[in-house]
Design a protein around this motif. Structure first.
Motif, mmCIF file in Angstrom:
data_model
loop_
_atom_site.group_PDB
_atom_site.id
_atom_site.type_symbol
_atom_site.label_atom_id
_atom_site.label_comp_id
_atom_site.label_asym_id
_atom_site.label_seq_id
_atom_site.Cartn_x
_atom_site.Cartn_y
_atom_site.Cartn_z
ATOM 1 N N THR A 134 -52.505 116.464 55.554
ATOM 2 C CA THR A 134 -52.055 115.767 54.605
ATOM 3 C C THR A 134 -50.721 116.149 53.962
ATOM 4 O O THR A 134 -49.828 115.713 53.450
ATOM 5 C CB THR A 134 -53.106 115.543 53.226
ATOM 6 O OG1 THR A 134 -53.505 116.558 52.569
ATOM 7 C CG2 THR A 134 -54.362 114.633 53.911
ATOM 8 N N PRO A 169 -54.640 108.525 60.556
ATOM 9 C CA PRO A 169 -55.742 108.558 59.672
ATOM 10 C C PRO A 169 -57.006 108.555 60.124
ATOM 11 O O PRO A 169 -58.076 109.156 59.643
ATOM 12 C CB PRO A 169 -55.552 107.521 58.518
ATOM 13 C CG PRO A 169 -54.048 106.961 58.716
ATOM 14 C CD PRO A 169 -53.789 107.361 60.182
ATOM 15 N N GLU A 213 -54.132 117.978 46.979
ATOM 16 C CA GLU A 213 -54.670 117.117 46.109
ATOM 17 C C GLU A 213 -56.054 116.813 46.889
ATOM 18 O O GLU A 213 -55.985 116.107 48.077
ATOM 19 C CB GLU A 213 -54.214 115.769 45.635
ATOM 20 C CG GLU A 213 -53.048 116.041 44.791
ATOM 21 C CD GLU A 213 -52.217 115.089 44.542
ATOM 22 O OE1 GLU A 213 -52.671 113.939 44.663
ATOM 23 O OE2 GLU A 213 -50.903 115.137 43.951
ATOM 24 N N LEU A 214 -57.401 117.171 46.567
ATOM 25 C CA LEU A 214 -58.553 116.686 47.203
ATOM 26 C C LEU A 214 -59.513 116.699 46.051
ATOM 27 O O LEU A 214 -59.696 117.789 45.262
ATOM 28 C CB LEU A 214 -58.649 117.690 48.247
ATOM 29 C CG LEU A 214 -60.196 117.851 49.056
ATOM 30 C CD1 LEU A 214 -60.385 116.487 49.841
ATOM 31 C CD2 LEU A 214 -60.246 119.152 50.001
ATOM 32 N N SER A 215 -60.211 115.956 46.115
ATOM 33 C CA SER A 215 -61.358 115.581 45.020
ATOM 34 C C SER A 215 -62.681 114.886 45.812
ATOM 35 O O SER A 215 -62.364 114.083 46.710
ATOM 36 C CB SER A 215 -60.927 114.929 43.772
ATOM 37 O OG SER A 215 -60.417 113.578 44.236
ATOM 38 N N THR A 226 -50.483 118.238 51.288
ATOM 39 C CA THR A 226 -50.608 118.156 49.665
ATOM 40 C C THR A 226 -51.807 118.928 49.410
ATOM 41 O O THR A 226 -52.567 119.368 50.285
ATOM 42 C CB THR A 226 -51.151 116.634 49.095
ATOM 43 O OG1 THR A 226 -52.310 116.368 49.494
ATOM 44 C CG2 THR A 226 -49.935 115.616 49.611
ATOM 45 N N SER A 267 -61.619 111.804 48.222
ATOM 46 C CA SER A 267 -60.366 111.358 47.913
ATOM 47 C C SER A 267 -59.137 112.337 48.201
ATOM 48 O O SER A 267 -59.369 113.595 47.893
ATOM 49 C CB SER A 267 -60.309 111.013 46.318
ATOM 50 O OG SER A 267 -61.198 109.910 46.277
ATOM 51 N N TYR A 268 -58.158 111.719 49.032
ATOM 52 C CA TYR A 268 -56.919 112.464 49.118
ATOM 53 C C TYR A 268 -55.975 111.375 49.914
ATOM 54 O O TYR A 268 -56.029 110.480 50.024
ATOM 55 C CB TYR A 268 -57.265 113.516 50.334
ATOM 56 C CG TYR A 268 -58.183 113.176 51.485
ATOM 57 C CD1 TYR A 268 -57.580 112.721 52.921
ATOM 58 C CD2 TYR A 268 -59.346 113.451 51.741
ATOM 59 C CE1 TYR A 268 -58.199 112.146 53.607
ATOM 60 C CE2 TYR A 268 -60.151 113.055 52.712
ATOM 61 C CZ TYR A 268 -59.712 112.459 53.766
ATOM 62 O OH TYR A 268 -60.209 112.149 54.955
ATOM 63 N N ASP A 269 -54.477 112.162 49.827
ATOM 64 C CA ASP A 269 -53.649 111.155 50.039
ATOM 65 C C ASP A 269 -53.361 111.127 51.584
ATOM 66 O O ASP A 269 -52.971 112.060 52.348
ATOM 67 C CB ASP A 269 -52.402 111.824 49.464
ATOM 68 C CG ASP A 269 -51.053 110.939 49.474
ATOM 69 O OD1 ASP A 269 -50.999 109.844 50.142
ATOM 70 O OD2 ASP A 269 -50.103 111.287 48.893
ATOM 71 N N LEU A 270 -53.165 109.783 51.980
ATOM 72 C CA LEU A 270 -53.115 109.637 53.662
ATOM 73 C C LEU A 270 -51.627 109.361 53.868
ATOM 74 O O LEU A 270 -51.422 109.019 54.867
ATOM 75 C CB LEU A 270 -54.066 108.450 54.028
ATOM 76 C CG LEU A 270 -55.748 108.969 54.130
ATOM 77 C CD1 LEU A 270 -56.432 107.800 54.306
ATOM 78 C CD2 LEU A 270 -55.787 109.906 54.911
ATOM 79 N N SER A 271 -50.817 109.148 52.824
ATOM 80 C CA SER A 271 -49.395 108.577 53.087
ATOM 81 C C SER A 271 -48.501 109.376 54.016
ATOM 82 O O SER A 271 -47.866 108.931 54.754
ATOM 83 C CB SER A 271 -48.489 108.422 51.830
ATOM 84 O OG SER A 271 -48.844 109.715 51.240
ATOM 85 N N GLY A 272 -48.935 110.802 54.009
ATOM 86 C CA GLY A 272 -48.170 111.516 55.134
ATOM 87 C C GLY A 272 -48.772 111.729 56.365
ATOM 88 O O GLY A 272 -48.600 112.676 57.103
#
Length: 138
Positions: A59, A96, A63-65, A61, A87-92
């Protein structure tokens, strides 16, 4: 090994050999985790620890939760499921679906806590035994 000692009424402290500690109490006890909450945290934490490198590398980033909860039986005396949502950001992420496959496989193969829960591990209880005294020879 984990050592748990009584700290007060319905209050206990669990410690490990690395100096970490956590307060354990009843579910309404302020400032502590209930035993079930610790089980839920262990499942979520294991999924995070297992997937961390895979997710962060793909990702880009940090950010991971996770969110998890215990689904209990009707009697409330048994946990029947612990759904864990990462939860993590898939935008990059270019693919997926491929990341999902890799993360699921890693957690299913390497997360000791969730693997143990699936196997229904036992928790044998050992209690102290009375001191055995030799019979009086007289």
């Amino acid at each position: 090994m984990i050592n748990v000692e009584r700290a007060g009424e319905h209050e206990f402290v669990a410690t490990n050999g690395r100096g970490a500690s956590v307060r354990i109490g009843r579910k309404d006890q302020e400032g502590s985790f209930s035993p079930v909450e610790l089980l839920v945290a262990a499942a979520a934490g294991c999924a995070l620890v297992t997937s961390e490198t895979l997710v962060l590398r793909r990702t880009g980033t940090d950010e991971l939760s996770a969110v998890a909860d215990a689904v209990q039986s009707e009697s409330g005396n048994e946990v029947i499921s612990i759904p864990v949502t990462l939860s993590y950001d898939l935008s990059g992420v270019d693919d997926p679906e491929a990341l999902e496959v890799v993360v699921r496989r890693a957690v299913e193969q390497f997360c000791t806590v969730t693997r143990t829960l699936k196997q229904s591990a036992t928790a044998p209880l050992q209690l102290p035994t009375p001191l055995q005294t030799a019979p009086d020879p007289l």
